[in-house]
Scaffold this active site. Sequence first.
Site, PDB file in Angstrom:
ATOM      1  N   TYR A   1       0.835  -1.208   0.000  1.00 24.77           N
ATOM      2  CA  TYR A   1       0.000   0.000   0.000  1.00 24.77           C
ATOM      3  C   TYR A   1       0.872   1.262   0.000  1.00 24.77           C
ATOM      4  O   TYR A   1       0.618   2.212  -0.745  1.00 24.77           O
ATOM      5  CB  TYR A   1      -0.880  -0.065   1.246  1.00 24.77           C
ATOM      6  CG  TYR A   1      -1.742   1.126   1.558  1.00 24.77           C
ATOM      7  CD1 TYR A   1      -2.904   1.379   0.843  1.00 24.77           C
ATOM      8  CD2 TYR A   1      -1.430   1.971   2.620  1.00 24.77           C
ATOM      9  CE1 TYR A   1      -3.721   2.457   1.176  1.00 24.77           C
ATOM     10  CE2 TYR A   1      -2.233   3.042   2.957  1.00 24.77           C
ATOM     11  CZ  TYR A   1      -3.382   3.280   2.228  1.00 24.77           C
ATOM     12  OH  TYR A   1      -4.183   4.341   2.567  1.00 24.77           O
TER      13      TYR A   1
ATOM     14  N   LYS B   1       0.999   4.089  -2.875  1.00 24.48           N
ATOM     15  CA  LYS B   1       0.721   5.508  -2.597  1.00 24.48           C
ATOM     16  C   LYS B   1       1.884   6.378  -3.083  1.00 24.48           C
ATOM     17  O   LYS B   1       1.671   7.420  -3.704  1.00 24.48           O
ATOM     18  CB  LYS B   1       0.503   5.729  -1.096  1.00 24.48           C
ATOM     19  CG  LYS B   1      -0.832   5.226  -0.563  1.00 24.48           C
ATOM     20  CD  LYS B   1      -1.987   6.099  -1.013  1.00 24.48           C
ATOM     21  CE  LYS B   1      -3.299   5.728  -0.345  1.00 24.48           C
ATOM     22  NZ  LYS B   1      -4.465   6.339  -0.995  1.00 24.48           N
TER      23      LYS B   1
HETATM   24  N1  SER Z   1      -5.023   4.514   7.593  1.00 23.37           N
HETATM   25  C1  SER Z   1      -4.301   3.815   6.575  1.00 23.37           C
HETATM   26  C2  SER Z   1      -4.192   2.384   6.845  1.00 23.37           C
HETATM   27  O1  SER Z   1      -4.106   2.039   8.001  1.00 23.37           O
HETATM   28  C3  SER Z   1      -2.930   4.374   6.455  1.00 23.37           C
HETATM   29  O2  SER Z   1      -2.962   5.506   5.714  1.00 23.37           O
HETATM   30  O3  SER Z   1      -4.129   1.621   5.935  1.00 23.37           O
END
Ligand code: SER
Length: 326
Positions: free
Chosen positions: A150, A154
């Site tokens: 992730y 990003k």
């Molecule tokens: N709040 C998000 C997550 O925990 C991180 O940006 O995946």
Amino acid sequence: MKNRSVFVTGAGGELGSALLSHLVKAGAKVVALDVNEKYVCPLAGVRTVHGDLCNQNLLQSLFDEHKFDMVFHFAALLSSAAEKNPFLSQKVNVDGTGFLLELAYNAGKERKSPTRFLFPSSIAVYGSADKARLRSPLTEDECLQPETLYGIQKLFTEQVGAYLTRRCSGEYLDFRSLRYPGLISIDTLPTGGTSDYAAEMIHHANDGKAYGCFVSSNSKLPFMTMPDAIAALTSLAEADADKLTRSVYNVRGFSVSAAELREEVLKHFPKAQISFEPVEWRDNVVASWPDDIDDSLAQKDWGWSACHSLETAFTDYFLPGLRKAA
Ligand code: SER
């Protein structure tokens, strides 16, 4: 925002549902996309569309019809979900996002004025083999070696968005991004994230339910309340382009360890039952993120300042809101 034609993806999620009323109040014409067939935007004048971000024909036809000049792109698999479903997360977070950027770029080119594209990035972009470096607040350009998929996705999108904006000198695309800390809302619960434990702890205490926190008590992250998150996003969306010195800005509210958050919850919910039952892979995700981030550039460039500290988040936001909802 007045008379802007705005496309919101992931409209039924935490950020989407909190932002939509601001857009409507500001006079924007909004199309709200969500993959969940049960989602219907309750606000008059908003067109709800059900569909997958990866459905290119659908996205193309929506752009053709509505000529969007502003996009808030929230649809995504969050960090824990992406760790569990790496290939699906690539399709949504990278391929779907890439096509949306292409449509936004081409719409701006055709119109001869830039499509403003707002993208929520994350503290997940950070990472370092030297974990000690993650223990003090990081500025935008330090320690960008994310360990989660992730975070990689990003960071990639931040860079592609900034590149495309530079490529056209901002004439077709005006990409702007916030690196959010963990977000906490009283109205909704996050799904698929790793910072979710903070919101879960507070909501369980309010509902009188025991909570086993899935990270260690010393895990520390920056957080922000949902009203602050929306204020940051709308301020960045409306900021004059000539005030911005970069495409991506850090924002934060307060930094707190899971143990300190538990203490704060217990002050207000003395009967709350909160234990620590760390799940190793999720604990490792949090340990790969910074304890805090430095948002002084956002303060300097477009006047950002968070309203809520840890204490006032409880006294001025969580408690009054949760009581009202009860
Ligand atoms: N709040 C998000 C997550 O925990 C991180 O940006 O995946």
